[in-house]
Write an enzyme that holds these catalytic residues in place. Sequence first.
Site, short mmCIF file in Angstrom:
data_model
loop_
_atom_site.label_atom_id
_atom_site.label_comp_id
_atom_site.label_asym_id
_atom_site.label_seq_id
_atom_site.Cartn_x
_atom_site.Cartn_y
_atom_site.Cartn_z
N GLY A 76 -37.47 68.55 -12.70
CA GLY A 76 -36.91 67.55 -11.78
C GLY A 76 -36.80 68.06 -10.35
O GLY A 76 -36.80 67.27 -9.41
N GLU A 109 -41.76 71.17 -18.56
CA GLU A 109 -41.14 70.33 -19.61
C GLU A 109 -41.77 70.49 -20.99
O GLU A 109 -41.08 70.39 -22.00
CB GLU A 109 -41.17 68.85 -19.19
CG GLU A 109 -40.16 68.48 -18.12
CD GLU A 109 -40.63 68.73 -16.69
OE1 GLU A 109 -41.66 69.40 -16.51
OE2 GLU A 109 -39.96 68.24 -15.76
#
Length: 261
Positions: A113, A136
């Site tokens: 993020g 991720e």
Amino acid sequence: MNNYENILTTFQNGITTITINRPTKLNALNKLTIKELHNAFEVANTDKNTKVIMVTGSGDKAFVAGADISEFADFDVKKGSKLAKKGQELVFNFVEDLSTPVIAAINGFALGGGLELAMACHFRVASDNAKMGLPEVSLGLIPGYGGTQRLPQLIGKGRAMELIMTASMIDANKALNYGLVNHVTTQDELLPFCESIATKITHNSSVAISAAIKSINANFKDGVDGFDIEIKAFGKSFGTEDFIEGTTAFLQKRKANFPGK
Ligand code: COA
């Protein structure tokens, strides 16, 4: 909402700086930070005195080390979808579409993020200790804050595929070479350097800059004819006070003093 828990904002010479301030958690984006960021970006964007927004992380280690993984523990499919949707609405798409220029000053780790936030900004500068990546898949997830879309836009599909599949990090120089960041500085120079670019921007017409952001972004929106958006925005520029001031100042051989209207 100006008493933030996880961010700091300062204003000087037309520049609002938003600093994500959870250094002990490497500035990871939890729910509250996303909410506060939305508010701070909205306030800065509507503030007539703010001509440029800069975003950075507090401490010398991280810009943002990703979404806050500790909040994921009890997540299911529904909660996961909601997190990505809400986050994209409140911060990532929101920042990209702001009419005020946003510069990311990447002062360390920009992961998950964190890199997605930097990529949603209008452009990026990194310090030489920065490390960037979308790790991720190493957590059994995929980027959910726009990373699968913006990374290929910025560095090309093949490089984005490799970076995402390997979950690896690239350093600042490689990011520069990839075009992911525009400049690399020392850590000490990062904010002053970003401020010098921001100051150049503040001297130009903010109305014209907003129209340019909208037209450039149109290139990346499905079903939108960017050339058409540009033609309309170009035409509209001739109806602004900034156009009158800009051309008058040029003909009078003086610096323009744009009213921003
Ligand atoms: N979410 C929640 N907490 C995080 C975090 C994240 N994304 N990234 C770092 N932190 C926390 C750590 O849990 C640690 O907290 P603690 O001291 O309470 O245990 C603190 O920040 C410092 O991180 P630490 O891992 O000890 O630092 P390090 O220098 O050893 O490693 C990183 C730095 C960035 C390599 C490592 O923190 C990391 O891999 N973070 C996760 C990156 C990631 O996968 N992001 C994508 C999330 S979708």
